[in-house]
Every structure is written in structure tokens, then in C-alpha cells.
Design an enzyme around this catalytic site. Structure first.
Site, mmCIF file in Angstrom:
data_model
loop_
_atom_site.group_PDB
_atom_site.id
_atom_site.type_symbol
_atom_site.label_atom_id
_atom_site.label_comp_id
_atom_site.label_asym_id
_atom_site.label_seq_id
_atom_site.Cartn_x
_atom_site.Cartn_y
_atom_site.Cartn_z
ATOM 1 N N GLU A 411 -61.084 33.171 -2.285
ATOM 2 C CA GLU A 411 -60.251 34.500 -2.222
ATOM 3 C C GLU A 411 -59.661 34.432 -3.663
ATOM 4 O OE1 GLU A 411 -60.370 32.757 0.320
ATOM 5 O OE2 GLU A 411 -61.608 34.186 1.791
ATOM 6 N N HIS A 478 -57.745 37.529 12.957
ATOM 7 C CA HIS A 478 -58.645 38.332 12.616
ATOM 8 C C HIS A 478 -58.228 39.689 12.782
ATOM 9 C CE1 HIS A 478 -61.335 34.636 12.115
ATOM 10 N NE2 HIS A 478 -62.155 35.630 11.556
#
Ligand SMILES: Cc1ncc(C[n+]2csc(CCOP(=O)(O)OP(=O)(O)O)c2C)c(N)n1
Length: 672
Positions: A411, A478
Site C-alpha cells: 500500500e 475488515h
């Protein structure tokens, strides 16, 4: 005994080979080598006189900056670090402007906002560092990617110290560059110490260049004090990779002859090491070599030094005599962002079609890709697979793999590369596979994307898409709502649509906007809601809330899934009459719309899925308390999720979410 400058003079302790290079080139190299040395010597005097603050010395390392910069073409980007004065001087930046930058004057590169070498200049194709070591390497990847996509045969050069090779950023950037065949030259200036930490405590491999093989790239280890060796190597590598794009790692061996910064000294460095490296001084050795070879004369050297001294003194006088900056708050605040067009893009027709939230997002991106040939989408599995949520399905077929890019799992490097694309004329959308994983790209967002316009006027035309939120039993990693982390960061815009029509229009706005946008998309809403929306491309203004229900008893201010909780509640409880204000944008949030509804109803509930402490509700409640107190008939109330991590189990997750306390909160507010 420590060799004195006198004993060094007239002796060449290093092997030079000037090959086919003309005298003109050799003299240019020498002049560029001498200049930063003389500037630094002057800076040391000014430091001792207390006239300048911090100084990170590159004395003894000049051959790397100078040789490498001169080996690059002028239209190729260089990303230097804190000891690379020679990059700036070799690129011909006027010294008075450099000194003004160091002294925090208006005529510097950052209007007094950032220090020393922390600036970039498009004019000179230099992208300076931020204090954090490492992120510059991924920016180089993005710059090189733009060159490749445009078929410009250019190389990009980025520096790092050996210490910063221990940062994950080094690994991520080299890996991406290699997987994508990007023409980037990564130079490690191995100067023996990272602050006080010797190389033996920094890495275990024999040479850092050995790592090149692990990334599937070529590597060279060279004498960083030999300006000809640096020039020659970088030139050859740059020539090769311009036409056969690939990254190359060059480890330049050198030594830090002064303290990490001047005040910290060199007590921890063994004297023998200093003595050994003093004989390898890159400036004296090259000067003596050219004298021996008859390329320059003593008279020439003498005259050059006098001329340099006069230039340096003049530049310093000029910068020092410049008026000090007078702060202007309005200018400071405005400069956080690049100017944005006021006009909205109107749809070409009023044709509509039923779209789910996720289709609306996909639509906006597809139309934007058609509209902007310089727009690139990057993310894990976004290409053939179509992304974790299938939002980019079919994009590769339509736009090709160049612009729809699967990324390695990294990322930080991808956000950095997105900034690099923007610096080099591109626009980028990056899909975080889940908003939770933004933690791994946090530094690039907070310190690079958000601050670059304020620091040196460089916008970051980047949208980071963030599939967020709970309600699907996905657990602590998540399901998080992490929008508040970004609302705290000036320089970013934070957008969070609740409906398909807004998702499309706001994402289009985000893509059109030259500023960095963190775009939240609620995963639960992806397939749960649909709406008839305009088929054409259109924008919805960022920063404007929308009243999605009108009532006259209370005001519910909310966003994202909270909007649907509120609307569902009102449907089930028709006796409650409430305004529901969908914020849609969280930074900047719509003060006017909030003010209007507070004035109208006098009772306010701020509802969000995020946890309570320091959520958006805290900021809005504080604002209302401070500015709208006289219009209130009750305390401002907040209904938020529990201050815990998000549990996976359905009963626990339901209990965690703010929705579980919505009825109680509304009743309490109504009865006040
Ligand atoms: C991410 C990060 N951690 C720590 C620091 C503090 N710091 C500044 S320079 C430095 C040493 C850097 O060593 P190296 O990369 O070898 O470069 P050099 O200073 O030797 O040129 C450290 C630890 C920082 N700037 N950034």
C-alpha cells in the site's frame, strides 16, 4: 597522524580514469564538485556564528550528487536527500534562492513552510524529501511510470542513505519498480553511519547491492568518492534504461566526514576511519588529478575559488537581507489545497438507469477513464480479476493493463507511486482492497499527499478509494470506520457518499479535483441499495451536505450507513419528525447546512458508525456548542459505535454498532 590539507594537496590518492571525456566535461565536473564544498564551508562558518540553524553536511560525499546529477538529462527527475546539496547546485538553482529556502524566506521554495532541502521544484525537475526517510523511492516509481505510459524515454534518479534501506519503503519501491520494469536508478549513499548507527548494526548482508538480485534487478557497487566513476556508471545505466526500461540499484561507497547534523559531532566514529577517508576526499583528489593531467592550472583553480567565494557571499547577503515573512492566516489556510474549479460537470442528457451503489462507483470510474487518457487505476487485483468487489470488472479489456494496474501487495509504495504519477502529469485512483489496510500506506497519505501542495505548491491528483464499514461480520480488520484519522489531516478531502447517485457524482468530482481525496465507500451498501441515476458523467460538489429528510422536532446529522439507519428509523417511527442531514463530505464538512438545521430544530443528534471518542461527531458537536449555543434547546447528543474494536460475531457486532443505541438516543433527545 591526521593528514593535513597541505599533505593532501598535490597528491592523488585515488584512481581516476577520464576515458574519452573532453576537458570541457572534466572541468564542468570539477566546477560542480567544488561549488557545494565551498558553500558548505561557508555554511559551517555561519553556523558557528549562530546565523543559520541546523545543517546536514554532505562534505566528502559530493561526488555522488554531482556525478549522478550531471549524468542525467535536464528534463529527468531527481529525488535527492538531506546531504545532496550538489544535486541542487549542479541543476543550476540560484544560490540566493537556496539560501532563502534554508533561512525560511519568502523567495525560497516553500514560503518559509519547510526547512532545508525539503522542497521540490518542477522548473529544475527536483522532488525533495520529507523528513521521513524512505517514501521518496516510491514517488520515483510513479514518476517513471508516467514516463513509460507516455513513451518518453527518460530515467528517474532517487537517492537513499544506507540507513533508510532498512525501511520497508525501500523494499516496496524496488520491488514495484522491478515488477513494472520502471526506469529508476536507486542510488544508495553508503556513508558508514545512520546518525550514530554503523552499518554493522544496520544490515547483515555483505553489501547492500547484493539485494538487487533479490528484486531481479542489476546492481553496481562503486566508489562514491570518485566523481568520474559515479558519472560514468550513472550515465551508462541511464542510457540503457531509457530505452530498455528497468530499475538499477547503485551502491556508492563513501563516508560521512561530519556529524549527522552539525551539532551532533562525530565522537562515536573511530579516528582511523576518519583518517582513511580523509585521504579519499573527492574534491581534493579530483582537483589534483586534473592539475596533474594538465586539464586545469593552479591559476585557474585560484581564480575559480575567488569567483565562487564572491558569488557565495553575494548570494548569502542577498538572502539574509530579505525581509522576514509576515504571517497571513488566510494565505496559509488557502495554500493547503490546490485551487478547484467551481463549475460542475452537467450530464449531457437526462437519461437514467437503475444502479446499485457499487455500479455507480464503477460507472464514475469508467466514464472518467474515457474522459482522461492520463488517468490510471492501481490496486491489488483490480485488473483481470476486477477488484475484490468487482468494481473494475471489464476495465482491463477497455483501457488496457497500462492504465488498469494490478499492484504487488504494498500500500505504501502504491500511494507514493500515485503521487509520483501526479507530479509527472498523470491522475491516479488507488483502490485500497479494504479501508483497514490504509494503515500500511498511512505515511504516504498523511505526510506526502496531504502536505505537498502547502509545502511546495505541488498538488497530489490522487483518489484513494476506501471500501469501509461494518455490518458484514468481517471482524476487527475488515470493518473499521477510519475516516476520522483523515479528517484530522489538513490537505486531504474526505468524501463519504450514502447513495448511488452521490457515489457517482462525488467520485467524479474527486477524480476531477486536483487535490488528494480519501473516498469512503460503504461495503454493506455496495449491493444493498440501488437508485435510478443519471447515465452520463456528472459531478456533485464536494463539501455540500444534503437534507435527505425534513422534520421539525430534531435534526439527525449523519453520513454513510448512518443515513440509512436514520431513514429506516423514521419510517418505523412516523411519530418522530426529524431533519436528516447527510454530510456526504467530512472534510471540509458543510458548516452552513449544519447551522441551518440546528437553527431550525434546536435539538441535534450526531450519528455515526465510527466509534465515539474523537469521531466526526466530537468535532461537529464542539462547533455547535461554540457557535450555535443560543439556538439549542438541549445538549448536542452523539450516537456512535462502542469504543472497542469491531467484533466479528453478529450479536457482538450488532451490539457494537451505533444503530443499537439509536432508539435510546433519539428518545432521550426528544424528551429533553
Ligand atoms: C522514518 C524516519 N525515521 C527516523 C528518522 C530520523 N533520522 C534522520 S536521519 C537518520 C539517519 C539516516 O541515515 P542514512 O539513511 O544512512 O542517511 P545519512 O544521514 O547517513 O545520509 C535518522 C535515523 C527519520 N528522519 N525518518
Amino acid at each position: 597522524m591526521e593528514p593535513s590539507i597541505e599533505t593532501l594537496e598535490n597528491t592523488v590518492y585515488m584512481q581516476f580514469d577520464h576515458k574519452q571525456y573532453s576537458h570541457e566535461t572534466l572541468i564542468e565536473l570539477y566546477k560542480n564538485l567544488l561549488r557545494p564544498r565551498m558553500i558548505e564551508e561557508k555554511m559551517l562558518i555561519l553556523l558557528r556564528q549562530g546565523k543559520v540553524g541546523k545543517w546536514f553536511s554532505g562534505i566528502g560525499q559530493e561526488a555522488i550528487s554531482v556525478g549522478a546529477t550531471m549524468a542525467m538529462k535536464y528534463d529527468e527527475y531527481i529525488l535527492p536527500m538531506h546531504r545532496n546539496l550538489g544535486v541542487f547546485t549542479s541543476r543550476g538553482i540560484p544560490l540566493e534562492k537556496l539560501v532563502a529556502q534554508w533561512q525560511g524566506k519568502m523567495s525560497g521554495f516553500t514560503k518559509g513552510r519547510d526547512r532545508s532541502f525539503h522542497f521540490g521544484t518542477q522548473e529544475h525537475k527536483i522532488v525533495g524529501m520529507i523528513s521521513h526517510l524512505g517514501p521518496q523511492m516510491a514517488i520515483a516509481d510513479g514518476i517513471a511510470l508516467a514516463d513509460r505510459l507516455e513513451n518518453r524515454f527518460r530515467a528517474t534518479l532517487v537517492f537513499t542513505g544506507e540507513g533508510a534501506t532498512s525501511e520497508g519503503d525501500f523494499h516496496e519501491a524496488l520491488n514495484v519498480a522491478s515488477v513494472w520494469n520502471l526506469p529508476v536508478i536507486f542510488i544508495i549513499e553508503n556513508n558508514g553511519y545512520g546518525l550514530s548507527t554503523p552499518t554493522a548494526e544496520q544490515y547483515k548482508c555483505e553489501s547492500l547491492v547484493d539485494r538487487a538480485a533479490g528484486y531481479g534487478m542489476q546492481g553496481y557497487k562503486i566508489d562514491g568518492n570518485n566523481v568520474l566513476e559515479v558519472y560514468d556508471t550513472v550515465r551508462k545505466v541511464a542510457e540503457e534504461i531509457r530505452y530498455t526500461p528497468r530499475p538499477v540499484l547503485i551502491e556508492c561507497m563513501t563516508f560521512r566526514m561530519r556529524g549527522h547534523e552539525e551539532a551532533s559531532g562525530t565522537k562515536y566514529v573511530p579516528k582511523e576511519l576518519m583518517d582513511e577517508w580523509r585521504t579519499k576526499d573527492p574534491v581534493f583528489n579530483f582537483e589534483n588529478y586534473l592539475l596533474q593531467q594538465g586539464v586545469i592550472s593552479l591559476d585557474y583553480v585560484g581564480e575559480l575559488k575567488i569567483r565562487n567565494k564572491i558569488d557565495i557571499d553575494n548570494a548569502i547577503d542577498m538572502a539574509f537581507s530579505e525581509f522576514d515573512i509576515v504571517a497571513d492566516t488566510a494565505v496559509e489556510v488557502a495554500d493547503m489545497y490546490a485551487p478547484t474549479k467551481e463549475e460542475q460537470i452537467e450530464p449531457l442528457s437526462d437519461m437514467k438507469a437503475e444502479k446499485r451503489y457499487l455500479d455507480a462507483i464503477s460507472d464514475a470510474m469508467r466514464l472518467a477513464m474515457q474522459r482522461h487518457s492520463n488517468l490510471v487505476i492501481m490496486g491489488q487485483d483490480v485488473a483481470e480479476y476486477g477488484g475484490a468487489f468487482k468494481i473494475t470488472q471489464g476495465f482491463v479489456e477497455e483501457f488496457g493493463k497500462g492504465r488498469v494496474r494490478n499492484t504487488p501487495l504494498c500500500e505504501s509504495a502504491i500511494v507514493g507511486a500515485a503521487l509520483g504519477l501526479s507530479i509527472n502529469g498523470y491522475k491516479a485512483i488507488m483502490e485500497m482492497q479494504f479501508a483497514d489496510f490504509v494503515t500500511c500506506g498511512f505515511n504516504q497519505i498523511i505526510n506526502n499527499l496531504a502536505k505537498s501542495h502547502y509545502r511546495w505548491g505541488q498538488n497530489a491528483d490522487v483518489v484513494v478509494r476506501m471500501p469501509t464499514g461494518a455490518g458484514t461480520g468481517a471482524g476487527p480488520f475488515h470493518s473499521q470506520s477510519n475516516e476520522a484519522w483523515f479528517v484530522k489531516t489538513p490537505g486531504l478531502k474526505v468524501v463519504y457518499p450514502a447513495f448511488p447517485s452521490d457515489a457517482k457524482g462525488l467520485l467524479a468530482s474527486a477524480i476531477e479535483d486536483p487535490n488528494p481525496i480519501i473516498f469512503f465507500e460503504h461495503k454493506y451498501l455496495y449491493r444493498a441499495i440501488s437508485e435510478e441515476i443519471l447515465t452520463d458523467y456528472y459531478t456533485t460538489p464536494i463539501g455540500k451536505a444534503k437534507l435527505v429528510n425534513e422534520g421539525n422536532e430534531i435534526s439527525i446529522i449523519t453520513y454513510g450507513l448512518g443515513v440509512h439507519w436514520a431513514l429506516d428509523y423514521l419510517k418505523e417511527n412516523p411519530e418522530v419528525s426529524a431533519d436528516v442531514l447527510d454530510l456526504r463530505t467530512l472534510l471540509p464538512w458543510d458548516v452552513e447546512a449544519v447551522t441551518e438545521t440546528v437553527k431550525k430544530n434546536g435539538k441535534v443528534l450526531i450519528l455515526h458508525e465510527d466509534t465515539l471518542c474523537c469521531g466526526i461527531g466530537a468535532e461537529i458537536a464542539a462547533y455547535i456548542g461554540e457557535h450555535l449555543f443560543n439556538y439549542l434547546d438541549s445538549p448536542v447528543m452523539r450516537c456512535a459505535s462502542l469504543d472497542t474494536a469491531i467484533p466479528m460475531n453478529k450479536a457482538l457486532e450488532d451490539n457494537f454498532l451505533a444503530k443499537a443505541r439509536l432508539d435510546e438516543s433519539i428518545k432521550k433527545l426528544m424528551s429533553y
